[in-house]
Write a protein that holds these residues in place. Structure first.
Motif, PDB file in Angstrom:
ATOM      1  N   LEU A  23      73.353  27.714  78.628  1.00 15.82           N
ATOM      2  CA  LEU A  23      73.002  28.844  79.485  1.00 15.82           C
ATOM      3  C   LEU A  23      73.461  30.165  78.864  1.00 15.82           C
ATOM      4  O   LEU A  23      72.751  31.173  78.901  1.00 15.82           O
ATOM      5  N   ILE A  24      74.659  30.141  78.281  1.00 15.98           N
ATOM      6  CA  ILE A  24      75.157  31.354  77.617  1.00 15.98           C
ATOM      7  C   ILE A  24      74.309  31.655  76.383  1.00 15.98           C
ATOM      8  O   ILE A  24      73.984  32.809  76.096  1.00 15.98           O
ATOM      9  N   ALA A  81      65.584  27.313  84.496  1.00 14.29           N
ATOM     10  CA  ALA A  81      65.511  26.756  85.846  1.00 14.29           C
ATOM     11  C   ALA A  81      66.043  25.321  85.874  1.00 14.29           C
ATOM     12  O   ALA A  81      66.754  24.911  86.801  1.00 14.29           O
ATOM     13  N   ARG A  82      65.690  24.555  84.834  1.00 11.72           N
ATOM     14  CA  ARG A  82      66.157  23.162  84.781  1.00 11.72           C
ATOM     15  C   ARG A  82      67.671  23.093  84.630  1.00 11.72           C
ATOM     16  O   ARG A  82      68.346  22.302  85.301  1.00 11.72           O
ATOM     17  N   LEU A  83      68.233  23.923  83.750  1.00 16.17           N
ATOM     18  CA  LEU A  83      69.683  23.906  83.533  1.00 16.17           C
ATOM     19  C   LEU A  83      70.442  24.318  84.793  1.00 16.17           C
ATOM     20  O   LEU A  83      71.486  23.733  85.121  1.00 16.17           O
ATOM     21  N   ALA A 119      71.255  33.460  80.015  1.00 13.92           N
ATOM     22  CA  ALA A 119      70.692  33.211  81.345  1.00 13.92           C
ATOM     23  C   ALA A 119      71.207  34.171  82.394  1.00 13.92           C
ATOM     24  O   ALA A 119      70.504  34.458  83.372  1.00 13.92           O
ATOM     25  N   ASP A 120      72.438  34.689  82.235  1.00 14.95           N
ATOM     26  CA  ASP A 120      72.966  35.572  83.275  1.00 14.95           C
ATOM     27  C   ASP A 120      72.234  36.912  83.320  1.00 14.95           C
ATOM     28  O   ASP A 120      72.253  37.599  84.342  1.00 14.95           O
ATOM     29  N   ARG A 121      71.559  37.292  82.224  1.00  8.25           N
ATOM     30  CA  ARG A 121      70.799  38.549  82.205  1.00  8.25           C
ATOM     31  C   ARG A 121      69.367  38.361  82.699  1.00  8.25           C
ATOM     32  O   ARG A 121      68.609  39.335  82.808  1.00  8.25           O
ATOM     33  N   GLY A 179      80.260  21.516  80.281  1.00 10.05           N
ATOM     34  CA  GLY A 179      80.482  22.428  79.166  1.00 10.05           C
ATOM     35  C   GLY A 179      79.227  22.622  78.332  1.00 10.05           C
ATOM     36  O   GLY A 179      78.904  23.750  77.924  1.00 10.05           O
ATOM     37  N   GLU A 180      78.487  21.534  78.080  1.00  4.27           N
ATOM     38  CA  GLU A 180      77.252  21.636  77.293  1.00  4.27           C
ATOM     39  C   GLU A 180      76.216  22.495  78.009  1.00  4.27           C
ATOM     40  O   GLU A 180      75.534  23.320  77.391  1.00  4.27           O
ATOM     41  N   ILE A 181      76.108  22.278  79.327  1.00  2.00           N
ATOM     42  CA  ILE A 181      75.108  23.036  80.091  1.00  2.00           C
ATOM     43  C   ILE A 181      75.453  24.515  80.100  1.00  2.00           C
ATOM     44  O   ILE A 181      74.600  25.380  79.861  1.00  2.00           O
ATOM     45  N   TYR A 182      76.737  24.822  80.359  1.00  2.00           N
ATOM     46  CA  TYR A 182      77.143  26.229  80.377  1.00  2.00           C
ATOM     47  C   TYR A 182      76.974  26.877  79.008  1.00  2.00           C
ATOM     48  O   TYR A 182      76.582  28.043  78.902  1.00  2.00           O
ATOM     49  N   ALA A 183      77.268  26.118  77.947  1.00  6.19           N
ATOM     50  CA  ALA A 183      77.107  26.672  76.600  1.00  6.19           C
ATOM     51  C   ALA A 183      75.651  27.032  76.332  1.00  6.19           C
ATOM     52  O   ALA A 183      75.346  28.078  75.747  1.00  6.19           O
TER      53      ALA A 183
END
Length: 625
Positions: free
Chosen positions: A113-114, A92-94, A118-120, A107-111
């Motif tokens: 999340l992956i 939730a924070r990210l 998080a997408d699942r 880029g750091e945040i997306y990395a």
């Protein structure tokens, strides 16, 4: 993972822990067991730092997350799915940070999340909610629309979704039906981190945990394996303790006899003194004291009634609006032991009220003997008890003509001794209240006992005592319980409440457990209408414009393989739609099993077609290159 060292804790005039020490392995699944009132929930509060230690240490690795289910989730306007997703605080924070982050930090945040997948998350949350009995339509409903019992399930779902490093669950099956308990049993077994569960459910402790932590006399002892293995180890330990005590006492008596005989003789004085020192060095071995559990008193009816006790013919029952149960055609005889299955809301309690005489049929017929006596225990009776009442006052109303000595003797037979008969209900444990009510409903030797979740507040030994009493009872029984072990050992016939009716279930509890878990898996695979939140990095540049596709045998082979794959996938989708329809299981469980076999064949066909398509596509790409 969890280290407890020399823990001492005193409260409410008693000592709960006396230099207790234990170390839990990483990722262990631990069942915490012990008699009612010994301090299991108190240990959880100490771990959560809700109570302060007297002395000793409770430690965990740095930055470890602890999760628990302490109370029902509040009734908020937030939708169900969003409530569970919010339990993963980091995700939730990210997602919040990504809205305002600088380009260099994106880029750091997306990395991250992956990395946390998080997408699942929405589909994973929906899967957990489906296992706990929520429907796809429930996912968008606000929390305020759910009852307290269902909000407890939401709190459990949130803890399972967040996947803390240490998950603490205190009697999680108490607010689940049998279907939810079976799902939780399977889920706990594959929980990725450490979990500690307070439970009196023997099946859960046998099937879901790999260690048993026993709390007794202020000490904590860890045993490997499930509950059956723990019982065997404890029995062996007590046997060895008793044998050791006999040997030590025999040695003590032998040495003492020598001392008594020769102490006065000067020539033997040295030997006598030596033996006195040997006696002093003998290890103390405490006597084995068997913990006694008071039995349940379920008197059988003196005069059996002619069969059937109850017969329903095309009966419909409800509460004035749309009927809850329809087309009931059932018969109950004196020797029947019925296990009533079905999810919460399927009509089990409505049926119990009908049989108990609290509801009447709206249409159809209900035939029952005029002399039929029914003893009906339901879980809400405990909640409805007057907290200022006492067991003596309660039984005084039930036995108005009896002397107080007879009333006190009856309460003692229920397991409520002299110190409990004038204790207020508010100060009785849940197990003591359940014992009182269970024995009270059976006082008049009913022909039929209806037991709706009788074990919620009983420890394992008390559940065994209830099982023994039910096996000795010679009347009919209708049992509604999430305790799979009790259901297996009491019920000889199973009825299933589903789709507005009640019908016999062909099979045993093993078949029903498989049916429930298969249905949960199908529900998890079904489309959830959950829109995944976008957490992937920005899309890559558009691909270069492709040149005209060459024709030839390779292209035609690839097209044919693609068409074959589409046909196989369509056939699999048709079977999956049938398997995700609850009506398929309710109408014909045998057909559902056949569909399951056909699905395996269809999946194999898809796999083969996909492999052929990949091979043809690679050949086609090679030709184009």
């Amino acid at each position: 993972m969890l280290q407890i060292k020399d823990l001492v804790f005193d409260a409410w005039g008693r000592r709960f822990f006396d230099e207790a020490t234990v170390s839990l392995p990483k990722d262990a699944k631990v069942g915490l067991v012990g008699r009612n009132g010994v301090g299991k929930s108190t240990l959880f509060k100490l771990i959560l730092d809700e109570l302060h230690l007297g002395s000793g240490e409770i430690g965990m690795p740095r930055n470890s997350r602890i999760g628990s289910v302490d109370q029902e989730h509040p009734a908020t306007p937030v939708p169900l799915l969003d409530t569970v997703l919010a339990a993963d605080v980091e995700r939730a924070r990210l997602l919040e940070e990504v809205e305002t982050a600088d380009p260099e930090h994106m880029g750091e945040i997306y990395a991250r999340l992956i990395e946390i997948d998080a997408d699942r998350a929405p589909s994973r949350a929906a899967e957990i909610l489906a296992g706990l009995g929520f429907t796809n339509e429930d996912l968008s409903r606000p929390m305020a629309e759910f009852s307290g019992g269902w909000r407890m399930r939401v709190a459990l779902a949130a803890s399972l979704f967040a996947e803390p490093d240490l998950l603490l669950l205190d009697e999680p099956t108490n607010y689940l039906d049998l279907e939810g308990a079976l799902w939780l049993e399977a889920r706990l077994k594959k929980y990725p981190h450490t979990a500690m569960v307070i439970s009196h459910d023997r099946e859960l402790l046998n099937n879901s945990v790999d260690h048993i932590l026993h709390l007794k006399d202020g000490k904590l002892d860890l045993y490997p394996g499930g509950y059956d293995n723990f019982e065997h180890q404890v029995s062996e330990k007590l046997r060895l303790q008793a044998a050791t005590r006999v040997k030590v006492e025999a040695r003590r008596e032998h040495l003492q006899a020598f001392v008594d005989r020769f102490r006065a003789k000067a020539s033997k004085a040295a030997q006598a003194q030596s033996r006195l020192k040997m006696i002093a060095k003998l290890p103390p071995v405490s006597a084995v004291i068997e913990e006694r559990v008071a039995p349940f008193n379920l008197p059988s009816p003196e005069r059996p009634l002619p069969p059937p006790l109850i017969r329903l013919e095309e009966a419909t029952v409800g509460y004035g609006g749309a009927p809850i149960l329809r087309h009931l055609n059932l018969r109950l005889d004196l020797d029947d032991r019925i296990g009533l299955l079905g999810v919460n809301g399927a009509g089990k309690s409505t049926f119990a009220k009908l049989v108990a005489g609290a509801l009447t049929v709206e249409t159809g017929r209900l035939h029952r003997s005029q002399r039929l006596r029914v003893g009906w225990f339901h879980q809400h009776q405990i909640e409805a008890m007057d907290p200022t009442d006492t067991p003596l006052e309660i039984i005084r109303r039930a036995m108005p003509e009896a002397a107080d000595s007879k009333r006190r003797a009856a309460l003692a037979g229920f397991g409520l001794g002299y110190d409990k008969v004038e204790t207020t209900v508010a100060n009785l444990s849940g197990g003591e209240r359940a014992r009182l009510l269970l024995n009270m409903v059976a006082m008049e030797a009913p022909h039929l006992l209806i037991l709706d979740e009788p074990t919620n507040h009983l420890d394992i030994d008390s559940r065994r005592a209830l099982l023994d009493a039910l096996n000795d009872y010679e009347g009919a029984v209708i049992l509604i319980t999430h305790d799979r072990s009790l259901m297996e050992l009491v019920a000889d016939r199973l009825w299933l409440a589903a789709d507005g009716g009640i019908t016999p279930f062909e099979g045993d509890m093993e078949d029903y457990a498989k049916f429930v878990l298969d249905r949960a898996r199908m529900a998890a695979r079904a489309p959830t209408q959950v829109k995944a939140e976008a957490v992937a990095p920005p899309p890559p540049p558009p691909p270069p414009v492709r040149t005209k596709t060459p024709s030839g045998p390779a292209r035609r082979r690839a097209e044919a393989a693609e068409a074959a794959l589409a046909r196989a996938s369509q056939a699999l989708a048709v079977i999956d739609r049938a398997l995700t329809d609850p009506a398929t299981f309710a109408a014909d469980p045998g057909k559902a099993a056949e569909l399951g076999r056909r699905r395996a064949q269809a999946q194999a066909a898809v796999d083969t077609a996909e492999a052929e398509w990949l091979e043809a596509q690679e050949a086609y790409e090679a030709v184009k290159a």
